[in-house]
Each structure stands twice: as C-alpha cells, then as structure tokens.
Write an enzyme that holds these catalytic residues in place. Structure first.
Site, PDB file in Angstrom:
ATOM      1  N   SER A 138       1.937  -4.197   3.514  1.00  0.00           N
ATOM      2  CA  SER A 138       1.766  -3.987   4.955  1.00  0.00           C
ATOM      3  C   SER A 138       1.773  -5.349   5.637  1.00  0.00           C
ATOM      4  O   SER A 138       1.345  -6.352   5.033  1.00  0.00           O
ATOM      5  CB  SER A 138       0.428  -3.293   5.219  1.00  0.00           C
ATOM      6  OG  SER A 138       0.124  -3.351   6.594  1.00  0.00           O
ATOM      7  N   TYR A 152      -8.537  -3.331   4.310  1.00  0.00           N
ATOM      8  CA  TYR A 152      -7.186  -2.788   4.065  1.00  0.00           C
ATOM      9  C   TYR A 152      -6.189  -3.944   3.980  1.00  0.00           C
ATOM     10  O   TYR A 152      -5.337  -3.974   3.074  1.00  0.00           O
ATOM     11  CB  TYR A 152      -6.818  -1.824   5.200  1.00  0.00           C
ATOM     12  CG  TYR A 152      -5.385  -1.325   5.158  1.00  0.00           C
ATOM     13  CD1 TYR A 152      -5.012  -0.254   4.353  1.00  0.00           C
ATOM     14  CD2 TYR A 152      -4.395  -1.940   5.939  1.00  0.00           C
ATOM     15  CE1 TYR A 152      -3.696   0.202   4.324  1.00  0.00           C
ATOM     16  CE2 TYR A 152      -3.078  -1.492   5.909  1.00  0.00           C
ATOM     17  CZ  TYR A 152      -2.735  -0.423   5.103  1.00  0.00           C
ATOM     18  OH  TYR A 152      -1.431   0.010   5.074  1.00  0.00           O
TER      19      TYR A 152
HETATM   20  P1  NAP Z   1       0.580   8.912   4.583  1.00  0.00           P
HETATM   21  O1  NAP Z   1       1.517   9.642   5.478  1.00  0.00           O
HETATM   22  O2  NAP Z   1      -0.876   9.052   4.797  1.00  0.00           O
HETATM   23  O3  NAP Z   1       0.957   9.310   3.072  1.00  0.00           O
HETATM   24  C1  NAP Z   1       0.200   8.788   2.031  1.00  0.00           C
HETATM   25  C2  NAP Z   1       0.673   9.382   0.731  1.00  0.00           C
HETATM   26  O4  NAP Z   1      -0.110   8.788  -0.310  1.00  0.00           O
HETATM   27  C3  NAP Z   1       0.496  10.874   0.636  1.00  0.00           C
HETATM   28  O5  NAP Z   1       1.616  11.383  -0.044  1.00  0.00           O
HETATM   29  C4  NAP Z   1      -0.761  11.041  -0.224  1.00  0.00           C
HETATM   30  O6  NAP Z   1      -0.730  12.206  -1.039  1.00  0.00           O
HETATM   31  C5  NAP Z   1      -0.642   9.830  -1.120  1.00  0.00           C
HETATM   32  N1  NAP Z   1      -1.889   9.381  -1.700  1.00  0.00           N
HETATM   33  C6  NAP Z   1      -2.991   8.916  -1.100  1.00  0.00           C
HETATM   34  N2  NAP Z   1      -3.939   8.589  -2.008  1.00  0.00           N
HETATM   35  C7  NAP Z   1      -3.395   8.859  -3.214  1.00  0.00           C
HETATM   36  C8  NAP Z   1      -3.860   8.732  -4.541  1.00  0.00           C
HETATM   37  N3  NAP Z   1      -5.084   8.275  -4.836  1.00  0.00           N
HETATM   38  N4  NAP Z   1      -3.028   9.099  -5.542  1.00  0.00           N
HETATM   39  C9  NAP Z   1      -1.801   9.566  -5.283  1.00  0.00           C
HETATM   40  N5  NAP Z   1      -1.298   9.704  -4.054  1.00  0.00           N
HETATM   41  C10 NAP Z   1      -2.097   9.364  -3.025  1.00  0.00           C
HETATM   42  O7  NAP Z   1       0.859   7.346   4.603  1.00  0.00           O
HETATM   43  P2  NAP Z   1       2.160   6.458   4.881  1.00  0.00           P
HETATM   44  O8  NAP Z   1       2.026   5.897   6.244  1.00  0.00           O
HETATM   45  O9  NAP Z   1       3.395   7.139   4.488  1.00  0.00           O
HETATM   46  O10 NAP Z   1       1.826   5.253   3.881  1.00  0.00           O
HETATM   47  C11 NAP Z   1       2.542   4.991   2.698  1.00  0.00           C
HETATM   48  C12 NAP Z   1       2.260   3.559   2.301  1.00  0.00           C
HETATM   49  O11 NAP Z   1       2.715   2.685   3.335  1.00  0.00           O
HETATM   50  C13 NAP Z   1       0.789   3.241   2.088  1.00  0.00           C
HETATM   51  O12 NAP Z   1       0.646   2.384   0.984  1.00  0.00           O
HETATM   52  C14 NAP Z   1       0.409   2.522   3.383  1.00  0.00           C
HETATM   53  O13 NAP Z   1      -0.690   1.652   3.191  1.00  0.00           O
HETATM   54  C15 NAP Z   1       1.691   1.789   3.679  1.00  0.00           C
HETATM   55  N6  NAP Z   1       1.852   1.383   5.074  1.00  0.00           N
HETATM   56  C16 NAP Z   1       1.912   2.316   6.062  1.00  0.00           C
HETATM   57  C17 NAP Z   1       2.064   1.887   7.372  1.00  0.00           C
HETATM   58  C18 NAP Z   1       2.140   2.835   8.532  1.00  0.00           C
HETATM   59  O14 NAP Z   1       2.045   2.383   9.689  1.00  0.00           O
HETATM   60  N7  NAP Z   1       2.326   4.116   8.310  1.00  0.00           N
HETATM   61  C19 NAP Z   1       2.147   0.510   7.660  1.00  0.00           C
HETATM   62  C20 NAP Z   1       2.076  -0.399   6.617  1.00  0.00           C
HETATM   63  C21 NAP Z   1       1.933   0.056   5.332  1.00  0.00           C
HETATM   64  P3  NAP Z   1      -1.579  13.548  -0.736  1.00  0.00           P
HETATM   65  O15 NAP Z   1      -1.239  13.962   0.651  1.00  0.00           O
HETATM   66  O16 NAP Z   1      -1.119  14.510  -1.775  1.00  0.00           O
HETATM   67  O17 NAP Z   1      -3.024  13.152  -0.863  1.00  0.00           O
END
Ligand code: NAP
Length: 243
Positions: A138, A152
C-alpha cells in the site's frame, strides 16, 4: 510453462479483479478466501464463463495449516504452483495511535504480516524456476498514515521488506518477487475504517482526483507475473494516481 496461480483474498475487491485478469492471460487460478464462499464461487463462475479455469479454496492466511493446505490443494487439483498473489489483507478503524486497540494492532499484523510471510514461505518452498510472487502492499507503507492507521502502514512496510529480501534470496533460483502498492481503491475494505464517507473524504488527497479501480491494480499485478517483466524483481510498483 503452464501458469497456476494462487490469489489470496480472491473473493472480492482487488483479489477478485486479479483472478479475472489473470485468467485472461491463461493462468489457472486458485481463488483463496477466508469466509465468503459464495463470493469466491462467483469469481470462479465468472472465470469459467469466460473460458478459463479456476477453483475456490478456503484458507485463513494467518493460519499455518490452512496455508499449507491451500498450496497442497492447488497442486493436487491444478498442478505445480507457479504464481502467488499475496493479496489478503485487512485494515481497521481509523484512529490515532494513542487510541489504537491492542486487538486491532494484533489482527492487522497477524493477517497483513504473518499471513503474507506464511504464504510467501510456502511459495518459496514449492516454486521452481519461472515462478513469480506479487505482494500487495500500500502507499501507506511510505506515507505512514498519521491519524488513520500507522499500524496498517507499518504492516505494509513489512510487506515491502519481504519483497526486497525474498527477491534477493530467490533470484538465483529463477523466481521473481515484486510488489504493487495501491493508493485508494474502490473496494469494501474502506468499510472497516468506521467512516462511511471515507471514499469521498480522501478524494482531495489524490492528485488525479479519483479512486483507482480494482481492475487498474490487477493490470499491474498481471504484468509483474508475466514474462514481460522478466528483468523486474524486488520492485514495488506504485499504482496510486500520483499519491
Ligand atoms: P477487500 O475488498 O476487503 O478484500 C479483502 C479480501 O481479503 C477478501 O477476499 C477477504 O476474504 C480476504 N481476507 C481477509 N482476511 C483474510 C485472511 N485472514 N485469510 C484469507 N483471506 C482474507 O480488500 P481490498 O481493498 O481488495 O484489499 C486487497 C489488498 O489490497 C489488501 O492487502 C489491502 O491491504 C490492499 N490495499 C487496498 C487498498 C484499497 O484502497 N482498497 C489500498 C492499498 C492496499 P473474505 O471476504 O472471505 O474474508
């Protein structure tokens, strides 16, 4: 070489978009998920409908045995694993450090750091030359996220160090390790912030003036897993609209 790629957190958001995008490149995809089986299955269905191959496998990435079983199931059902997208991650309620709950600190570190390390370790054990890992970091890692979630940001800084170190460890084995650092992307993760207006509140900070889409992050991940990036290892690519 046939590409068989595990995407952790593949059930929604960036992970789901990545599964769909990789399938277009011919990857056979393992959609990892922790709790939302129907969401993971809908990603599998979308890949299959588009002519690709995908399976859904439940695994909590913070659980060592689940991670071992995830990789073993992938190998059994699809073949030797060649790719890992270390994407599963969580945020927590926005807060200054002084008010951070210990349980939130531990949960974020457990999933974002320990989980990412356990998956990378398993990949390092089973992958052979031609393999590639992409860690989802991130921009928080280099901005610090003051007033929001320094913990985070620190968890993602650990992911960046994992990318650097493991890239060097595995370079001689022909395995590449890179990262992608998204800025603000339109996904459900922001619901964990406790601020229902989070998406609009961050707009003024983003130079291009809008949130990114999961598909835009998936594009960078797909490139880092493809032979087109064959000389790139140890890099973390910022995909953040100028942030
Ligand atoms: P999201 O929509 O909340 O999706 C998160 C995913 O991670 C879901 O599929 C969830 O599965 C899974 N997950 C969470 N905890 C888990 C665990 N302990 N074991 C296995 N799966 C788990 O989030 P996203 O925005 O797509 O984020 C994806 C990645 O990008 C993350 O690492 C986040 O930190 C990073 N990121 C996101 C942003 C942003 O603005 N969105 C920015 C920078 C970085 P379930 O639903 O089945 O629990």
């Amino acid at each position: 070489m046939e590409q068989i790629t595990i995407v952790t957190g593949g059930s929604r958001g960036i992970g789901a978009a990545t599964c769909r995008r990789l399938a277009r490149d011919g990857h056979r995809v393992v959609v990892g998920y922790r709790s939302d089986e129907p969401a993971a299955q809908s990603v599998v269905d979308a890949v299959t409908a588009a002519g690709g191959t995908a399976i859904a496998v439940r695994a909590d990435t913070a659980d060592e045995q689940d991670v071992a079983a995830l990789f073993a199931t992938a190998a059994e059902r699809l073949g030797p694993v060649t790719g890992l997208v270390n994407n599963a991650g969580v945020a927590s309620e926005l807060t200054r450090l002084a008010d951070l709950k210990t349980e939130d600190l531990r949960r974020v570190m457990d999933i974002n750091v320990i989980g990412a390390f356990l998956c990378a370790r398993e990949a390092a054990r089973v992958m052979t030359a031609g393999g590639a890992i992409v860690n989802v970091s991130s921009t928080a890692a280099t901005l610090g996220s003051p007033g929001n979630y320094i913990h985070y940001a620190a968890s993602k800084a650990a992911v960046d160090a994992l990318t650097l170190g493991l890239a060097k460890e595995l370079a001689a084995d022909g395995i590449r390790v890179n990262g992608v650092a998204p800025g603000f992307v339109d996904t459900e993760i922001h619901q964990q912030s406790g601020d229902p207006d989070r998406a609009t509140n961050v707009l003024s900070r983003i130079p291009v003036g809008r949130l990114g889409t999961p598909a835009e992050i998936a594009e960078a991940i797909a490139w880092l897993l493809s032979p087109a990036s064959s000389y790139t290892t140890g890099a973390t690519l910022r995909v953040a609209g100028g942030l």
